[in-house]
Every structure is written in C-alpha cells, then in structure tokens.
Design a protein around this motif. Sequence first.
Motif, PDB file in Angstrom:
ATOM      1  N   SER A  56     -30.500 -33.517 -31.835  1.00  0.00           N
ATOM      2  CA  SER A  56     -31.054 -33.503 -30.492  1.00  0.00           C
ATOM      3  C   SER A  56     -29.895 -33.248 -29.521  1.00  0.00           C
ATOM      4  N   ARG A  57     -30.241 -32.739 -28.388  1.00  0.00           N
ATOM      5  CA  ARG A  57     -29.217 -32.316 -27.437  1.00  0.00           C
ATOM      6  C   ARG A  57     -29.186 -33.258 -26.242  1.00  0.00           C
ATOM      7  N   PHE A  58     -28.046 -33.875 -26.006  1.00  0.00           N
ATOM      8  CA  PHE A  58     -27.877 -34.734 -24.838  1.00  0.00           C
ATOM      9  C   PHE A  58     -27.600 -33.875 -23.614  1.00  0.00           C
ATOM     10  N   ALA A  59     -28.532 -33.819 -22.692  1.00  0.00           N
ATOM     11  CA  ALA A  59     -28.271 -33.103 -21.436  1.00  0.00           C
ATOM     12  C   ALA A  59     -27.518 -34.016 -20.472  1.00  0.00           C
ATOM     13  N   LEU A  60     -27.802 -35.335 -20.558  1.00  0.00           N
ATOM     14  CA  LEU A  60     -27.047 -36.337 -19.786  1.00  0.00           C
ATOM     15  C   LEU A  60     -26.771 -37.526 -20.690  1.00  0.00           C
TER      16      LEU A  60
ATOM     17  N   GLY B 202     -19.652 -28.377 -12.370  1.00  0.00           N
ATOM     18  CA  GLY B 202     -19.593 -28.416 -13.829  1.00  0.00           C
ATOM     19  C   GLY B 202     -20.059 -27.083 -14.387  1.00  0.00           C
ATOM     20  N   ARG B 203     -19.656 -26.835 -15.619  1.00  0.00           N
ATOM     21  CA  ARG B 203     -19.997 -25.559 -16.237  1.00  0.00           C
ATOM     22  C   ARG B 203     -21.502 -25.434 -16.433  1.00  0.00           C
ATOM     23  N   SER B 204     -21.905 -24.221 -16.701  1.00  0.00           N
ATOM     24  CA  SER B 204     -23.301 -23.964 -17.028  1.00  0.00           C
ATOM     25  C   SER B 204     -23.675 -24.784 -18.262  1.00  0.00           C
ATOM     26  N   GLY B 205     -24.812 -25.457 -18.231  1.00  0.00           N
ATOM     27  CA  GLY B 205     -25.248 -26.270 -19.361  1.00  0.00           C
ATOM     28  C   GLY B 205     -24.699 -27.677 -19.373  1.00  0.00           C
ATOM     29  N   SER B 206     -23.960 -28.078 -18.330  1.00  0.00           N
ATOM     30  CA  SER B 206     -23.347 -29.414 -18.331  1.00  0.00           C
ATOM     31  C   SER B 206     -24.309 -30.515 -17.883  1.00  0.00           C
ATOM     32  N   GLY B 207     -25.512 -30.132 -17.429  1.00  0.00           N
ATOM     33  CA  GLY B 207     -26.497 -31.157 -17.089  1.00  0.00           C
ATOM     34  C   GLY B 207     -26.805 -31.296 -15.608  1.00  0.00           C
ATOM     35  N   LYS B 208     -26.302 -30.386 -14.798  1.00  0.00           N
ATOM     36  CA  LYS B 208     -26.442 -30.507 -13.338  1.00  0.00           C
ATOM     37  C   LYS B 208     -27.918 -30.453 -12.903  1.00  0.00           C
ATOM     38  N   SER B 209     -28.632 -29.454 -13.398  1.00  0.00           N
ATOM     39  CA  SER B 209     -30.051 -29.344 -13.004  1.00  0.00           C
ATOM     40  C   SER B 209     -30.847 -30.520 -13.547  1.00  0.00           C
ATOM     41  N   THR B 210     -30.530 -30.941 -14.761  1.00  0.00           N
ATOM     42  CA  THR B 210     -31.218 -32.101 -15.336  1.00  0.00           C
ATOM     43  C   THR B 210     -31.040 -33.321 -14.438  1.00  0.00           C
TER      44      THR B 210
ATOM     45  N   VAL C 118     -32.323 -36.582 -23.393  1.00  0.00           N
ATOM     46  CA  VAL C 118     -32.150 -35.896 -24.674  1.00  0.00           C
ATOM     47  C   VAL C 118     -33.285 -34.901 -24.839  1.00  0.00           C
ATOM     48  N   TYR C 119     -32.931 -33.670 -25.163  1.00  0.00           N
ATOM     49  CA  TYR C 119     -33.957 -32.674 -25.468  1.00  0.00           C
ATOM     50  C   TYR C 119     -34.004 -32.472 -26.977  1.00  0.00           C
ATOM     51  N   ASP C 120     -35.208 -32.417 -27.504  1.00  0.00           N
ATOM     52  CA  ASP C 120     -35.350 -32.076 -28.922  1.00  0.00           C
ATOM     53  C   ASP C 120     -35.092 -30.590 -29.093  1.00  0.00           C
TER      54      ASP C 120
HETATM   55  N1  LIG Z   1     -36.362 -27.958 -21.170  1.00  0.00           N
HETATM   56  C1  LIG Z   1     -35.280 -27.988 -21.959  1.00  0.00           C
HETATM   57  N2  LIG Z   1     -35.404 -28.021 -23.318  1.00  0.00           N
HETATM   58  C2  LIG Z   1     -34.338 -28.072 -24.117  1.00  0.00           C
HETATM   59  N3  LIG Z   1     -33.058 -28.089 -23.674  1.00  0.00           N
HETATM   60  C3  LIG Z   1     -32.868 -28.055 -22.340  1.00  0.00           C
HETATM   61  C4  LIG Z   1     -33.961 -27.999 -21.411  1.00  0.00           C
HETATM   62  N4  LIG Z   1     -33.459 -27.986 -20.149  1.00  0.00           N
HETATM   63  C5  LIG Z   1     -32.128 -28.027 -20.291  1.00  0.00           C
HETATM   64  N5  LIG Z   1     -31.762 -28.073 -21.587  1.00  0.00           N
HETATM   65  C6  LIG Z   1     -30.402 -28.173 -22.114  1.00  0.00           C
HETATM   66  O1  LIG Z   1     -29.764 -29.274 -21.513  1.00  0.00           O
HETATM   67  C7  LIG Z   1     -28.422 -28.977 -21.164  1.00  0.00           C
HETATM   68  C8  LIG Z   1     -28.208 -29.130 -19.675  1.00  0.00           C
HETATM   69  O2  LIG Z   1     -28.979 -28.167 -18.991  1.00  0.00           O
HETATM   70  P1  LIG Z   1     -28.983 -28.055 -17.395  1.00  0.00           P
HETATM   71  O3  LIG Z   1     -29.207 -29.400 -16.820  1.00  0.00           O
HETATM   72  O4  LIG Z   1     -29.944 -26.983 -17.029  1.00  0.00           O
HETATM   73  O5  LIG Z   1     -27.480 -27.596 -17.093  1.00  0.00           O
HETATM   74  P2  LIG Z   1     -26.820 -26.905 -15.815  1.00  0.00           P
HETATM   75  O6  LIG Z   1     -27.797 -27.012 -14.680  1.00  0.00           O
HETATM   76  O7  LIG Z   1     -25.555 -27.664 -15.587  1.00  0.00           O
HETATM   77  O8  LIG Z   1     -26.542 -25.486 -16.200  1.00  0.00           O
HETATM   78  C9  LIG Z   1     -28.178 -27.573 -21.686  1.00  0.00           C
HETATM   79  O9  LIG Z   1     -27.617 -27.658 -22.965  1.00  0.00           O
HETATM   80  C10 LIG Z   1     -29.560 -26.971 -21.733  1.00  0.00           C
HETATM   81  O10 LIG Z   1     -29.633 -25.959 -22.715  1.00  0.00           O
END
Ligand SMILES: Nc1ncnc2c1ncn2[C@@H]1O[C@H](COP(=O)(O)OP(=O)(O)O)[C@@H](O)[C@H]1O
Length: 228
Positions: A23-27, A44-52, A15-17
């Motif tokens: 708060s935003r659930f990334a996963l 998955g789409r951009s923002g779906s949590g892949k990098s996280t 969760v990102y604040d």
């Molecule tokens: N450091 C961060 N602070 C706040 N929100 C973040 C941060 N990193 C990623 N997010 C949010 O978490 C979600 C998943 O991001 P990310 O894992 O980068 O997705 P993807 O790689 O699939 O595009 C998105 O909504 C993104 O905006």
Amino acid sequence: MTATPALTFRLVSKVYDTFSRESRFALREVSFDIPPGLKVAIVGRSGSGKSTLLHLAAGIDVPTQGEVSIRGRNLAALSDRARTLVRRQEIGLVFQFFYLLPHLSVRENVCLPGFIAGERASEFGERASELLEEVGLLDRAEDNIQELSGGEMQRVAICRSLLRKPRLLLADEPTGNLDDANSGLVMNLMLKLASKEGNTLVYVTHSAELASLADEVWRLQSGVLNPS
Ligand SMILES: Nc1ncnc2c1ncn2[C@@H]1O[C@H](COP(=O)(O)OP(=O)(O)O)[C@@H](O)[C@H]1O
Ligand SMILES: [Mg+2]
C-alpha cells in the motif's frame, strides 16, 4: 489562553491501496496546528502528498488514521450534513485548473457558492462586486468567463472562494498553470486578500519565491512533513 487552531492534524496518515501488494502512504503521521490568520506554504516534489493534505484538510477525503479538525471540531465526528456545512461555510478552495463554469459570466461564477448554499442573489451580489473590484475585474463582471486570460480566471476563482467569507482558504498550486508574471500577480492578490479578510491560508506551490511570501514554509517529503 491561546486561540483554537484554525486547522489541526493529529497523526494523520493516508494510505492508498495499489494494484501491487504494497500500500502507498500518501501521508505519514502528519501533525500540526495552524493558528488563525497564519499563512503557510507547502512545498515538495510531485507525489509527496501535498494535494492529499489539502483534500483531507477540506474534508473532501478522509484520513486512513488520525484526526483532522477545523476550529477544534474533528471532521470524522460530524454528521455528513454538518461536515458539508463546515465545508461550505468555513472553507474556500482554489485549484490549479480554476474549475470555472464555461457558459456563465464572471459574476455568475463568483456567485455560484451563494446559489449552491441556497441564498438569494441580494445577499451576496454586493460582496461579489467588492471582491471583483479588489482583483481589478469589476469591469469584466458581465463578460463570459471564456473571454478571460488564465491569470484573470484565477483571480475570478479566488473571488469565488472568498464569496461566503470562509475562515480557511486552501489553494492547491494556484499558480501552477500561469506564467511567471501572472503567478506573482495572482499570489500577491491572494495574500493581500487573505490578510484583509483575516483568512488562515494554506497554499501549495513549486516556486521557492512564492513560498517565501508565506509566514511559514513547510516541506513534504514522501508523505512526511518537515517544517523548514
Ligand atoms: N486516488 C489515489 N489513488 C491511489 N494513489 C493516489 C491517489 N491520489 C494520490 N495518490 C498517490 O499518493 C501520493 C501523493 O499524491 P498527491 O497528494 O497527489 O501528491 P502531490 O500533490 O504532492 O503531487 C502519490 O504517490 C500519488 O500517486
Ligand atoms: Mg498535487
């Protein structure tokens, strides 16, 4: 008895604040086991949590809830030093934008993880040459990295990630900055090397075609993982 999984997520949430109240659930409660040697593509789409997901797997970032384990060892239970060692010794990383060092040669870039780990050049020089040979760049070893094309740079980055024989290779959109022809070439080289070296591989891609080269394709949707 089944082998210890190379990578385990147990109810992992991140969760990102945000500046707004929510708060935003990334996963969201992501769970899986990846057995040694499996190749998984994450789409998955951009923002779906892949990098996280990859950052948590690599121990670069920590989950808000849940457990991430590398070969059965919960990363959160390790000391900082032990976690750093796991990262250096067991995990190879490949990124979209290569992150090569501009003033070094091809060979020096490949050897960098060896120097960082405090090894002597004699311990990994031959390994670097073998890897460069595998990706068809041994004849470019002494060139400055900036003389290379994007596809060639990513092949160098793959060599660098494999230098210290990591068991787990994590690649975040490794072809995201390459044209179609180079994407296919780089992805096929990475899969071939992962098979040869026995790596477990998790890679993120936007290409359905490149995802189909993996053993399994998993889809992230708004932080929720769905094996497809
Ligand atoms: N450091 C961060 N602070 C706040 N929100 C973040 C941060 N990193 C990623 N997010 C949010 O978490 C979600 C998943 O991001 P990310 O894992 O980068 O997705 P993807 O790689 O699939 O595009 C998105 O909504 C993104 O905006
Ligand atoms: Mg991403």
